[in-house]
Every structure is written in structure tokens, then in C-alpha cells.
Motif scaffolding. Sequence first.
Motif, mmCIF file in Angstrom:
data_model
loop_
_atom_site.group_PDB
_atom_site.id
_atom_site.type_symbol
_atom_site.label_atom_id
_atom_site.label_comp_id
_atom_site.label_asym_id
_atom_site.label_seq_id
_atom_site.Cartn_x
_atom_site.Cartn_y
_atom_site.Cartn_z
ATOM 1 N N GLY A 149 51.697 45.824 46.208
ATOM 2 C CA GLY A 149 50.290 45.834 45.818
ATOM 3 C C GLY A 149 49.384 46.259 46.955
ATOM 4 O O GLY A 149 48.422 47.011 46.760
ATOM 5 N N LEU A 150 49.681 45.785 48.154
ATOM 6 C CA LEU A 150 48.890 46.157 49.326
ATOM 7 C C LEU A 150 49.002 47.651 49.588
ATOM 8 O O LEU A 150 47.992 48.336 49.769
ATOM 9 C CB LEU A 150 49.351 45.358 50.548
ATOM 10 N N MET A 151 50.216 48.167 49.593
ATOM 11 C CA MET A 151 50.423 49.598 49.871
ATOM 12 C C MET A 151 49.760 50.476 48.805
ATOM 13 O O MET A 151 49.151 51.500 49.130
ATOM 14 C CB MET A 151 51.917 49.922 49.959
ATOM 15 N N ALA A 152 49.864 50.077 47.551
ATOM 16 C CA ALA A 152 49.239 50.855 46.478
ATOM 17 C C ALA A 152 47.721 50.899 46.657
ATOM 18 O O ALA A 152 47.097 51.968 46.507
ATOM 19 C CB ALA A 152 49.598 50.264 45.121
ATOM 20 N N ARG A 153 47.115 49.762 47.001
ATOM 21 C CA ARG A 153 45.665 49.727 47.213
ATOM 22 C C ARG A 153 45.266 50.548 48.426
ATOM 23 O O ARG A 153 44.277 51.289 48.396
ATOM 24 C CB ARG A 153 45.191 48.282 47.350
ATOM 25 N N LEU A 154 46.016 50.423 49.515
ATOM 26 C CA LEU A 154 45.687 51.191 50.715
ATOM 27 C C LEU A 154 45.809 52.692 50.468
ATOM 28 O O LEU A 154 44.955 53.465 50.918
ATOM 29 C CB LEU A 154 46.591 50.763 51.876
ATOM 30 N N HIS A 155 46.835 53.115 49.755
ATOM 31 C CA HIS A 155 46.975 54.540 49.443
ATOM 32 C C HIS A 155 45.834 55.011 48.543
ATOM 33 O O HIS A 155 45.319 56.119 48.718
ATOM 34 C CB HIS A 155 48.329 54.835 48.792
ATOM 35 N N TYR A 156 45.430 54.187 47.584
ATOM 36 C CA TYR A 156 44.322 54.539 46.691
ATOM 37 C C TYR A 156 43.021 54.695 47.486
ATOM 38 O O TYR A 156 42.230 55.598 47.219
ATOM 39 C CB TYR A 156 44.154 53.463 45.616
ATOM 40 N N LEU A 157 42.819 53.806 48.466
ATOM 41 C CA LEU A 157 41.571 53.805 49.233
ATOM 42 C C LEU A 157 41.558 54.821 50.372
ATOM 43 O O LEU A 157 40.497 55.061 50.952
ATOM 44 C CB LEU A 157 41.309 52.404 49.802
ATOM 45 N N THR A 158 42.689 55.414 50.705
ATOM 46 C CA THR A 158 42.724 56.305 51.867
ATOM 47 C C THR A 158 43.251 57.705 51.580
ATOM 48 O O THR A 158 43.425 58.476 52.506
ATOM 49 C CB THR A 158 43.608 55.686 52.982
ATOM 50 N N ARG A 159 43.483 58.049 50.337
ATOM 51 C CA ARG A 159 44.124 59.344 50.065
ATOM 52 C C ARG A 159 43.210 60.536 50.303
ATOM 53 O O ARG A 159 43.676 61.629 50.564
ATOM 54 C CB ARG A 159 44.700 59.363 48.661
ATOM 55 N N ASP A 190 41.155 44.152 48.511
ATOM 56 C CA ASP A 190 41.159 43.994 47.054
ATOM 57 C C ASP A 190 39.765 44.218 46.471
ATOM 58 O O ASP A 190 39.614 44.892 45.455
ATOM 59 C CB ASP A 190 41.690 42.606 46.684
ATOM 60 N N ALA A 191 38.735 43.659 47.121
ATOM 61 C CA ALA A 191 37.360 43.847 46.631
ATOM 62 C C ALA A 191 36.950 45.317 46.709
ATOM 63 O O ALA A 191 36.323 45.845 45.779
ATOM 64 C CB ALA A 191 36.395 42.987 47.446
ATOM 65 N N ALA A 192 37.307 45.991 47.796
ATOM 66 C CA ALA A 192 36.979 47.411 47.939
ATOM 67 C C ALA A 192 37.707 48.229 46.880
ATOM 68 O O ALA A 192 37.133 49.146 46.281
ATOM 69 C CB ALA A 192 37.344 47.900 49.332
ATOM 70 N N TYR A 193 38.972 47.893 46.639
ATOM 71 C CA TYR A 193 39.736 48.605 45.609
ATOM 72 C C TYR A 193 39.068 48.463 44.250
ATOM 73 O O TYR A 193 38.895 49.444 43.523
ATOM 74 C CB TYR A 193 41.178 48.085 45.546
ATOM 75 N N VAL A 214 48.390 46.183 39.088
ATOM 76 C CA VAL A 214 48.504 44.786 38.656
ATOM 77 C C VAL A 214 49.251 43.911 39.653
ATOM 78 O O VAL A 214 49.131 42.698 39.616
ATOM 79 C CB VAL A 214 49.171 44.671 37.263
ATOM 80 N N THR A 215 50.015 44.511 40.551
ATOM 81 C CA THR A 215 50.712 43.747 41.573
ATOM 82 C C THR A 215 49.667 43.149 42.518
ATOM 83 O O THR A 215 48.752 43.850 42.947
ATOM 84 C CB THR A 215 51.671 44.661 42.371
ATOM 85 N N PRO A 216 49.775 41.864 42.847
ATOM 86 C CA PRO A 216 48.754 41.244 43.719
ATOM 87 C C PRO A 216 48.722 41.888 45.105
ATOM 88 O O PRO A 216 49.729 42.417 45.588
ATOM 89 C CB PRO A 216 49.185 39.781 43.802
ATOM 90 N N VAL A 217 47.574 41.814 45.737
ATOM 91 C CA VAL A 217 47.389 42.421 47.057
ATOM 92 C C VAL A 217 48.240 41.707 48.106
ATOM 93 O O VAL A 217 48.559 42.288 49.146
ATOM 94 C CB VAL A 217 45.888 42.434 47.446
ATOM 95 N N THR A 218 48.660 40.489 47.845
ATOM 96 C CA THR A 218 49.478 39.743 48.800
ATOM 97 C C THR A 218 50.914 40.247 48.848
ATOM 98 O O THR A 218 51.623 40.030 49.826
ATOM 99 C CB THR A 218 49.479 38.242 48.456
ATOM 100 N N ALA A 219 51.353 40.937 47.799
ATOM 101 C CA ALA A 219 52.694 41.530 47.781
ATOM 102 C C ALA A 219 52.642 42.887 48.497
ATOM 103 O O ALA A 219 51.633 43.597 48.454
ATOM 104 C CB ALA A 219 53.182 41.714 46.356
ATOM 105 N N LYS A 220 53.727 43.244 49.156
ATOM 106 C CA LYS A 220 53.786 44.505 49.912
ATOM 107 C C LYS A 220 53.456 45.703 49.021
ATOM 108 O O LYS A 220 52.668 46.565 49.395
ATOM 109 C CB LYS A 220 55.177 44.658 50.520
#
Length: 189
Positions: free
Chosen positions: A42-52, A91-94, A34-40
Motif C-alpha cells: 500500500g505504501l509503495m502504490a501510494r508513493l508511486h501514484y504521488l511521484t510518477r 495517505d492524506a495526500a494520496y 485498498v491496501t492500507p498504507v501501513t503495508a509495504k
Amino acid sequence: MPERNIDFGKFGARGIKGSDAVARKLDELADGIVTPVTAKRGLMARLHYLTRTDHSRQAARDAGLTVSDRTLKAWLDEKRRPSSANLERIDAAYRQVRRHNVARHLLRRLNSAGGTRVEIHPLNQSQVPRPLQRLVEYRTMNVRRWDRIVETWASGDHQGLDDAWADVIVDLGSQWGQYEYVTNIGFAA
């Protein structure tokens, strides 16, 4: 379908397509971060989800996140920050990968115990002149088969979702066309 609305809102009625309301609710049920992608965070959570895993990396590439592994590593190590265009792509990829990953689980829950009860809140006619208002009431129905709805939602097929939802609301009877546009659709999974 014979009762499809062609000129919705001509007299001031307000609402959204029922299929859009269903997609919004499914997104709400599938939403994880739920944290926006513009916040550190939120970005890190999305990147970890997309690259694990290799599978999630490939799914992210298929969803439109086409940056080099070197750039991805720099983002993860916080040596570089993605541009605003890349933040939108992340964000769209996530969202697309998340939809795909939770679709099977949502489908199982929605189809269990004979289906899921759906509340349909009619469109808002407060701005329509009194003689032109229709008597449209709050309705509930039990949707027994969610397969096509969840499949088209997970793939991002808006027209397919609209057609699948129209096939479901036909079960409301001869006035199903009055529920093509709604203010809200609610259900739980």
C-alpha cells in the motif's frame, strides 16, 4: 435554511449528516488503492501514484507531503521507512490528489443521462421513545446537477458540501429537513 436540525440526537435518534454520507459514497467510488498504507504494498502504490510525474509531485506537496526529494527516493528504494506521522501524511495526500484526479470523470458519469438516482435511507429512530418518533420513510430522487457537490467534495470543503447537499434535498418538498441526517445514501456512477 429554516428546517436545519440544531440539536440532533437529543431523544436518541442516530445517523450521520447527509452530506457526510454523500462524501463517503464519493470516496468509495474514487478509491483506488485498498491496501492500507501501513503495508509495504500500500505504501509503495501510494508513493508511486504521488511521484510518477512532476504534476503529481507538486499536487502531493500542495496536499501536505513536504519531504525532500532525497527522503522520497529513500522511501521508494526501501532504504528507509516513513514514520507513522509521515504515513498519515502520505495517505492524506494520496486521498486528496486522487479526489482531484477523478472528480472530472465522476462528474461526467453522475451528470450523464439526465442525472443519477439517489436512495436516501432515513435516520435510525429505534432508540427514540414511541411518542416522539417521526414518520420518516425511505426516499429516492434524481439529482440532475452534481457540479457543486463534486467540486466541494474534491476540494475538501465540508461546509460547502453540506450547503450543496441541502440545496439538493430541498427538492424533496416541505419535509426535506427530515433527511438532513440519514443512515445511508446510495447511488452508483
